[in-house]
Design a protein around this motif. Sequence first.
Motif, PDB file in Angstrom:
ATOM      1  N   VAL A  80       5.642   7.674  -4.763  1.00 40.12           N
ATOM      2  CA  VAL A  80       4.272   8.096  -5.082  1.00 40.12           C
ATOM      3  C   VAL A  80       3.270   7.334  -4.226  1.00 40.12           C
ATOM      4  O   VAL A  80       2.367   7.925  -3.616  1.00 40.12           O
ATOM      5  CB  VAL A  80       3.965   7.887  -6.581  1.00 40.12           C
ATOM      6  CG1 VAL A  80       2.461   8.013  -6.838  1.00 40.12           C
ATOM      7  CG2 VAL A  80       4.714   8.893  -7.427  1.00 40.12           C
ATOM      8  N   LEU A  81       3.411   6.027  -4.181  1.00 40.32           N
ATOM      9  CA  LEU A  81       2.444   5.210  -3.454  1.00 40.32           C
ATOM     10  C   LEU A  81       2.541   5.405  -1.940  1.00 40.32           C
ATOM     11  O   LEU A  81       1.514   5.470  -1.248  1.00 40.32           O
ATOM     12  CB  LEU A  81       2.622   3.733  -3.810  1.00 40.32           C
ATOM     13  CG  LEU A  81       2.381   3.368  -5.285  1.00 40.32           C
ATOM     14  CD1 LEU A  81       2.496   1.853  -5.471  1.00 40.32           C
ATOM     15  CD2 LEU A  81       1.030   3.864  -5.768  1.00 40.32           C
ATOM     16  N   ARG A  82       3.751   5.507  -1.418  1.00 39.04           N
ATOM     17  CA  ARG A  82       3.899   5.696   0.027  1.00 39.04           C
ATOM     18  C   ARG A  82       3.387   7.071   0.463  1.00 39.04           C
ATOM     19  O   ARG A  82       2.752   7.206   1.506  1.00 39.04           O
ATOM     20  CB  ARG A  82       5.362   5.522   0.433  1.00 39.04           C
ATOM     21  CG  ARG A  82       5.830   4.074   0.360  1.00 39.04           C
ATOM     22  CD  ARG A  82       7.137   3.855   1.092  1.00 39.04           C
ATOM     23  NE  ARG A  82       7.522   2.456   1.071  1.00 39.04           N
ATOM     24  CZ  ARG A  82       7.020   1.523   1.882  1.00 39.04           C
ATOM     25  NH1 ARG A  82       6.117   1.860   2.782  1.00 39.04           N
ATOM     26  NH2 ARG A  82       7.428   0.267   1.792  1.00 39.04           N
ATOM     27  N   ALA A  91      -0.356   7.045   0.524  1.00 42.61           N
ATOM     28  CA  ALA A  91      -0.886   6.444   1.751  1.00 42.61           C
ATOM     29  C   ALA A  91      -0.969   7.466   2.874  1.00 42.61           C
ATOM     30  O   ALA A  91      -1.936   7.503   3.640  1.00 42.61           O
ATOM     31  CB  ALA A  91      -0.006   5.264   2.172  1.00 42.61           C
ATOM     32  N   ALA A  92       0.028   8.332   2.951  1.00 40.86           N
ATOM     33  CA  ALA A  92       0.038   9.366   3.986  1.00 40.86           C
ATOM     34  C   ALA A  92      -0.937  10.491   3.665  1.00 40.86           C
ATOM     35  O   ALA A  92      -1.724  10.921   4.529  1.00 40.86           O
ATOM     36  CB  ALA A  92       1.450   9.930   4.144  1.00 40.86           C
ATOM     37  N   GLU A  93      -0.893  10.970   2.429  1.00 44.86           N
ATOM     38  CA  GLU A  93      -1.736  12.108   2.047  1.00 44.86           C
ATOM     39  C   GLU A  93      -3.221  11.755   2.077  1.00 44.86           C
ATOM     40  O   GLU A  93      -4.048  12.575   2.481  1.00 44.86           O
ATOM     41  CB  GLU A  93      -1.353  12.599   0.646  1.00 44.86           C
ATOM     42  CG  GLU A  93       0.020  13.226   0.555  1.00 44.86           C
ATOM     43  CD  GLU A  93       0.107  14.561   1.275  1.00 44.86           C
ATOM     44  OE1 GLU A  93      -0.930  15.237   1.411  1.00 44.86           O
ATOM     45  OE2 GLU A  93       1.223  14.912   1.703  1.00 44.86           O
ATOM     46  N   PHE A  94      -3.561  10.555   1.651  1.00 48.55           N
ATOM     47  CA  PHE A  94      -4.969  10.171   1.561  1.00 48.55           C
ATOM     48  C   PHE A  94      -5.603   9.937   2.934  1.00 48.55           C
ATOM     49  O   PHE A  94      -6.824   9.825   3.026  1.00 48.55           O
ATOM     50  CB  PHE A  94      -5.123   8.891   0.728  1.00 48.55           C
ATOM     51  CG  PHE A  94      -4.792   9.065  -0.729  1.00 48.55           C
ATOM     52  CD1 PHE A  94      -4.602  10.327  -1.287  1.00 48.55           C
ATOM     53  CD2 PHE A  94      -4.667   7.955  -1.551  1.00 48.55           C
ATOM     54  CE1 PHE A  94      -4.297  10.478  -2.631  1.00 48.55           C
ATOM     55  CE2 PHE A  94      -4.366   8.103  -2.897  1.00 48.55           C
ATOM     56  CZ  PHE A  94      -4.180   9.363  -3.440  1.00 48.55           C
ATOM     57  N   GLU A 151      -1.457   2.721   7.574  1.00 47.43           N
ATOM     58  CA  GLU A 151      -0.668   1.490   7.636  1.00 47.43           C
ATOM     59  C   GLU A 151      -1.188   0.458   6.625  1.00 47.43           C
ATOM     60  O   GLU A 151      -0.400  -0.239   5.974  1.00 47.43           O
ATOM     61  CB  GLU A 151      -0.700   0.907   9.042  1.00 47.43           C
ATOM     62  CG  GLU A 151       0.056   1.722  10.081  1.00 47.43           C
ATOM     63  CD  GLU A 151      -0.658   3.022  10.464  1.00 47.43           C
ATOM     64  OE1 GLU A 151       0.021   3.949  10.962  1.00 47.43           O
ATOM     65  OE2 GLU A 151      -1.892   3.098  10.266  1.00 47.43           O
ATOM     66  N   GLN A 152      -2.495   0.356   6.484  1.00 48.29           N
ATOM     67  CA  GLN A 152      -3.061  -0.581   5.521  1.00 48.29           C
ATOM     68  C   GLN A 152      -2.702  -0.189   4.092  1.00 48.29           C
ATOM     69  O   GLN A 152      -2.387  -1.043   3.261  1.00 48.29           O
ATOM     70  CB  GLN A 152      -4.580  -0.645   5.695  1.00 48.29           C
ATOM     71  CG  GLN A 152      -5.016  -1.364   6.966  1.00 48.29           C
ATOM     72  CD  GLN A 152      -6.510  -1.264   7.202  1.00 48.29           C
ATOM     73  OE1 GLN A 152      -7.140  -0.226   6.936  1.00 48.29           O
ATOM     74  NE2 GLN A 152      -7.104  -2.340   7.714  1.00 48.29           N
ATOM     75  N   LEU A 153      -2.744   1.101   3.820  1.00 48.09           N
ATOM     76  CA  LEU A 153      -2.396   1.556   2.472  1.00 48.09           C
ATOM     77  C   LEU A 153      -0.905   1.410   2.201  1.00 48.09           C
ATOM     78  O   LEU A 153      -0.505   1.116   1.070  1.00 48.09           O
ATOM     79  CB  LEU A 153      -2.841   3.009   2.286  1.00 48.09           C
ATOM     80  CG  LEU A 153      -4.351   3.261   2.332  1.00 48.09           C
ATOM     81  CD1 LEU A 153      -4.647   4.729   2.060  1.00 48.09           C
ATOM     82  CD2 LEU A 153      -5.099   2.378   1.354  1.00 48.09           C
ATOM     83  N   ALA A 204       0.850  -0.584  -0.817  1.00 49.68           N
ATOM     84  CA  ALA A 204       1.903  -0.010  -1.658  1.00 49.68           C
ATOM     85  C   ALA A 204       3.103  -0.947  -1.732  1.00 49.68           C
ATOM     86  O   ALA A 204       3.678  -1.159  -2.815  1.00 49.68           O
ATOM     87  CB  ALA A 204       2.318   1.348  -1.108  1.00 49.68           C
ATOM     88  N   GLU A 205       3.474  -1.509  -0.586  1.00 47.98           N
ATOM     89  CA  GLU A 205       4.613  -2.438  -0.561  1.00 47.98           C
ATOM     90  C   GLU A 205       4.334  -3.665  -1.418  1.00 47.98           C
ATOM     91  O   GLU A 205       5.203  -4.133  -2.159  1.00 47.98           O
ATOM     92  CB  GLU A 205       4.902  -2.842   0.880  1.00 47.98           C
ATOM     93  CG  GLU A 205       6.103  -3.756   1.022  1.00 47.98           C
ATOM     94  CD  GLU A 205       6.400  -4.110   2.466  1.00 47.98           C
ATOM     95  OE1 GLU A 205       7.255  -4.994   2.687  1.00 47.98           O
ATOM     96  OE2 GLU A 205       5.780  -3.511   3.379  1.00 47.98           O
ATOM     97  N   LEU A 206       3.122  -4.169  -1.323  1.00 48.55           N
ATOM     98  CA  LEU A 206       2.744  -5.334  -2.124  1.00 48.55           C
ATOM     99  C   LEU A 206       2.762  -4.997  -3.614  1.00 48.55           C
ATOM    100  O   LEU A 206       3.239  -5.797  -4.443  1.00 48.55           O
ATOM    101  CB  LEU A 206       1.350  -5.816  -1.704  1.00 48.55           C
ATOM    102  CG  LEU A 206       0.827  -7.098  -2.363  1.00 48.55           C
ATOM    103  CD1 LEU A 206       1.737  -8.283  -2.030  1.00 48.55           C
ATOM    104  CD2 LEU A 206      -0.593  -7.377  -1.907  1.00 48.55           C
TER     105      LEU A 206
END
Length: 210
Positions: free
Chosen positions: A103-105, A108-111, A195-197, A201-203
Amino acid sequence: MTGTQPRQRREEKERPKGRPRSFDRETALERALTLFWQHGYEATSISGLTKAMGISPPSLYAAFGDKRSLFEEAVARYQESYGAFTPHALAEESTARSAMERVLREAAAEFTTPGRPRGCLVVSAAVNCGPESGDVEEALRAQREAGMRAMRDRITSGVRTGELPADTDTEALAQYYAAVFQGMSTQARDGATREQLEALAELAMRAWPK
């Protein structure tokens, strides 16, 4: 036979039928969706909508009803298309953790997808609504809460299967990831890169209970 054809055509032309639309409704709806996504509900005017959709105000009202009805249809279209990645991830992944990470990854791409407004329409479209648009704000809040409940249900399934500790606070964990999701939307609108998002997400996934 030949002499009656012009008369028949005149009669057919004069017959009181519903006037066919001179525009493609799906294309017009997509343009309205984009405008609401970009500017929000309250800042999007009827004149702005008709200009973007390439139609007249009477055509807009005839095809979609009022501005509120058009917005509701645009939000439904958004959820079925651009926003569908969230329920798909929650339903398709084999574990609760992989579902939430996806969801989070994908957020990051969709947004941050080039060529369309940034962020999530459901998160941002009613941010600056006044009291007269309180029903719109409430409707979007209900959708965000439904999204959080879907996250909670997926996390709860992880508790049932033993993936997560039995004492996991599923409500708080769902609120946390919903907050991260909404924050990513806001940061995307403020110019954050994919990349920042993704790093965010990873954090966030480091908070996943072990």
